[in-house]
Design a protein around this motif. Sequence first.
Motif, PDB file in Angstrom:
ATOM      1  N   TRP A 149       0.991  -1.181   0.126  1.00 54.67           N
ATOM      2  CA  TRP A 149      -0.006   0.023  -0.107  1.00 54.67           C
ATOM      3  C   TRP A 149       0.939   1.117   0.041  1.00 54.67           C
ATOM      4  O   TRP A 149       0.513   1.991  -0.898  1.00 54.67           O
ATOM      5  N   ASN A 150       2.063   1.377   0.825  1.00 60.93           N
ATOM      6  CA  ASN A 150       2.779   2.571   0.935  1.00 60.93           C
ATOM      7  C   ASN A 150       3.712   2.603  -0.316  1.00 60.93           C
ATOM      8  O   ASN A 150       3.986   3.859  -0.676  1.00 60.93           O
ATOM      9  N   THR A 151       4.064   1.846  -1.065  1.00 58.75           N
ATOM     10  CA  THR A 151       4.788   1.971  -2.253  1.00 58.75           C
ATOM     11  C   THR A 151       3.993   2.028  -3.331  1.00 58.75           C
ATOM     12  O   THR A 151       4.165   3.139  -4.076  1.00 58.75           O
ATOM     13  N   PHE A 152       3.221   1.194  -3.960  1.00 63.93           N
ATOM     14  CA  PHE A 152       2.507   1.619  -5.168  1.00 63.93           C
ATOM     15  C   PHE A 152       1.036   1.385  -4.909  1.00 63.93           C
ATOM     16  O   PHE A 152       0.214   1.715  -5.866  1.00 63.93           O
ATOM     17  N   GLY A 153       0.482   0.633  -3.954  1.00 65.91           N
ATOM     18  CA  GLY A 153      -0.969   0.608  -3.804  1.00 65.91           C
ATOM     19  C   GLY A 153      -1.807   1.866  -3.622  1.00 65.91           C
ATOM     20  O   GLY A 153      -2.870   2.299  -4.318  1.00 65.91           O
ATOM     21  N   ARG A 154      -1.016   2.822  -2.941  1.00 66.50           N
ATOM     22  CA  ARG A 154      -1.916   4.136  -2.658  1.00 66.50           C
ATOM     23  C   ARG A 154      -1.975   4.951  -4.246  1.00 66.50           C
ATOM     24  O   ARG A 154      -3.167   5.397  -4.257  1.00 66.50           O
ATOM     25  N   VAL A 155      -0.852   4.868  -4.789  1.00 67.03           N
ATOM     26  CA  VAL A 155      -0.766   5.642  -6.232  1.00 67.03           C
ATOM     27  C   VAL A 155      -2.068   4.854  -7.195  1.00 67.03           C
ATOM     28  O   VAL A 155      -2.801   5.625  -7.793  1.00 67.03           O
ATOM     29  N   TYR A 156      -1.835   3.662  -6.878  1.00 66.92           N
ATOM     30  CA  TYR A 156      -2.778   2.955  -7.885  1.00 66.92           C
ATOM     31  C   TYR A 156      -4.480   3.174  -7.388  1.00 66.92           C
ATOM     32  O   TYR A 156      -5.373   3.543  -8.313  1.00 66.92           O
ATOM     33  N   TYR A 157      -4.538   3.434  -6.325  1.00 69.73           N
ATOM     34  CA  TYR A 157      -5.969   3.553  -5.636  1.00 69.73           C
ATOM     35  C   TYR A 157      -6.282   5.030  -6.086  1.00 69.73           C
ATOM     36  O   TYR A 157      -7.596   5.334  -6.595  1.00 69.73           O
ATOM     37  N   TYR A 158      -5.342   6.149  -5.859  1.00 72.03           N
ATOM     38  CA  TYR A 158      -5.834   7.505  -6.309  1.00 72.03           C
ATOM     39  C   TYR A 158      -6.148   7.550  -7.717  1.00 72.03           C
ATOM     40  O   TYR A 158      -6.666   8.365  -8.190  1.00 72.03           O
ATOM     41  N   LEU A 159      -5.407   6.850  -8.577  1.00 72.73           N
ATOM     42  CA  LEU A 159      -5.657   6.978  -9.847  1.00 72.73           C
ATOM     43  C   LEU A 159      -7.039   6.450 -10.210  1.00 72.73           C
ATOM     44  O   LEU A 159      -7.741   7.189 -11.171  1.00 72.73           O
ATOM     45  N   ILE A 160      -7.549   5.324  -9.670  1.00 71.67           N
ATOM     46  CA  ILE A 160      -8.569   4.480  -9.961  1.00 71.67           C
ATOM     47  C   ILE A 160      -9.662   5.663  -9.488  1.00 71.67           C
ATOM     48  O   ILE A 160     -10.556   6.038 -10.123  1.00 71.67           O
ATOM     49  N   TRP A 161      -9.298   6.241  -8.293  1.00 68.53           N
ATOM     50  CA  TRP A 161     -10.431   7.304  -7.771  1.00 68.53           C
ATOM     51  C   TRP A 161     -10.246   8.473  -8.662  1.00 68.53           C
ATOM     52  O   TRP A 161     -11.650   9.048  -9.045  1.00 68.53           O
ATOM     53  N   LEU A 162      -9.424   9.014  -9.317  1.00 66.81           N
ATOM     54  CA  LEU A 162      -9.275   9.980 -10.233  1.00 66.81           C
ATOM     55  C   LEU A 162     -10.346   9.776 -11.468  1.00 66.81           C
ATOM     56  O   LEU A 162     -11.042  10.595 -11.995  1.00 66.81           O
ATOM     57  N   PHE A 163     -10.106   8.617 -12.245  1.00 66.61           N
ATOM     58  CA  PHE A 163     -10.619   7.989 -13.221  1.00 66.61           C
ATOM     59  C   PHE A 163     -12.244   8.005 -12.990  1.00 66.61           C
ATOM     60  O   PHE A 163     -12.915   8.319 -13.873  1.00 66.61           O
ATOM     61  N   TYR A 164     -12.558   7.581 -11.580  1.00 68.44           N
ATOM     62  CA  TYR A 164     -13.854   7.277 -11.264  1.00 68.44           C
ATOM     63  C   TYR A 164     -14.547   8.884 -11.016  1.00 68.44           C
ATOM     64  O   TYR A 164     -15.821   8.858 -11.554  1.00 68.44           O
ATOM     65  N   THR A 165     -13.927   9.742 -10.694  1.00 68.02           N
ATOM     66  CA  THR A 165     -14.271  10.949 -10.354  1.00 68.02           C
ATOM     67  C   THR A 165     -14.461  11.858 -11.695  1.00 68.02           C
ATOM     68  O   THR A 165     -15.771  12.342 -11.938  1.00 68.02           O
ATOM     69  N   ILE A 166     -13.875  11.510 -12.615  1.00 65.20           N
ATOM     70  CA  ILE A 166     -14.049  12.049 -14.045  1.00 65.20           C
ATOM     71  C   ILE A 166     -15.253  11.485 -14.685  1.00 65.20           C
ATOM     72  O   ILE A 166     -16.263  12.162 -15.115  1.00 65.20           O
ATOM     73  N   PHE A 167     -15.490  10.362 -14.523  1.00 69.96           N
ATOM     74  CA  PHE A 167     -16.507   9.226 -14.944  1.00 69.96           C
ATOM     75  C   PHE A 167     -17.891   9.884 -14.415  1.00 69.96           C
ATOM     76  O   PHE A 167     -18.915  10.278 -15.124  1.00 69.96           O
ATOM     77  N   TYR A 168     -17.641   9.901 -13.056  1.00 65.39           N
ATOM     78  CA  TYR A 168     -18.980  10.323 -12.257  1.00 65.39           C
ATOM     79  C   TYR A 168     -19.403  11.903 -12.636  1.00 65.39           C
ATOM     80  O   TYR A 168     -20.766  11.912 -12.566  1.00 65.39           O
ATOM     81  N   ILE A 169     -18.316  12.672 -12.814  1.00 62.08           N
ATOM     82  CA  ILE A 169     -18.722  14.242 -13.087  1.00 62.08           C
ATOM     83  C   ILE A 169     -19.415  14.193 -14.656  1.00 62.08           C
ATOM     84  O   ILE A 169     -20.181  14.719 -14.630  1.00 62.08           O
ATOM     85  N   CYS A 170     -18.961  13.494 -15.427  1.00 66.96           N
ATOM     86  CA  CYS A 170     -19.398  13.476 -16.905  1.00 66.96           C
ATOM     87  C   CYS A 170     -20.759  13.043 -16.766  1.00 66.96           C
ATOM     88  O   CYS A 170     -21.597  13.394 -17.455  1.00 66.96           O
ATOM     89  N   TYR A 171     -21.062  11.986 -16.144  1.00 69.18           N
ATOM     90  CA  TYR A 171     -22.507  11.190 -16.183  1.00 69.18           C
ATOM     91  C   TYR A 171     -23.369  11.993 -15.610  1.00 69.18           C
ATOM     92  O   TYR A 171     -24.580  12.317 -15.803  1.00 69.18           O
TER      93      TYR A 171
END
Length: 284
Positions: free
Chosen positions: A37-59
């Motif tokens: 989580w501290n090495t790469f999981g956190r970054v991966y999670y935040y990227l998913i969250w960013l993409f979901y936010t874009i999707f959520y705003i557009c929809y």
Amino acid sequence: MIIPKSNSIWNEFLYKQKSILFFYNWWNFAAIIDYKWNTFGRVYYYLIWLFYTIFYICYSLASTLEQNSISDFYFKLLFIISIIFASIFLIFEIRYCLWNYKIYFNDFWNLFDVGAYLLSIITSTFWLINKSPPLWFTAISIILLSFEFLLFFRVFKSFGIYFAIMIGVAKTVFPFLVLLFFIVLGYAQAFFIVLRSNSINDDNDPWNIATKYNFINSDGTINNNITTIIQDPDSNTNLFNWFFTSLLAVYNLLTGDSGSLSLFTYREHPTMTILLVTFTFFTV
């Protein structure tokens, strides 16, 4: 895993449960997960969250804005972006399901995710085809996506504790909710039997219980020479005429709303009065 029985310091370190992370069983597993989580999981999670936010705003914009607020080109663009992102998220869910479908379907939130993505794809496709998606489809998809967005906050300790409290309370009170459901179901049937209209022009006919307006003379008496005005009844006039609205009316009684019974007099409907008293006794 076979745990050695010897009580060496090494075994104590490896296999002793980690108290601060109660959902991990052993120290070694907790250390591996924390490291990832501290090495790469956190970054991966935040990227998913960013993409979901874009999707959520557009929809959300495409579903909420009025037709004449922006051009059809931008509406199509927003819905196409929504379909692309929702399809990507749905593909990941399908992959998880194919990996181990038993584990996947045992988790309710996975079905929640699939429903959110699938409904948004269907709604967007409806709009692109005929520009008139079912409103209830759109409303449900927005609610599901909103809850899905909130779930991203559960990784933060300050927010996650509230998710844990809500889920814990829901699991604890679930047996009580089952009992309450059958109580509401039984009383809904009882009120439905007592207060529904069985024939035209009976006491429970919506036309007979609808609000009436009389003309008053200057001396305060009712003028019987002028026709009484009756408010046109609708499906909400007597909620107990249909079983499902009867169920809704009894649910409203739980919240303290007795408006569904306001058109019936307690003296002329003693059975209704007894049902109301016993219902409040068991539920309040």
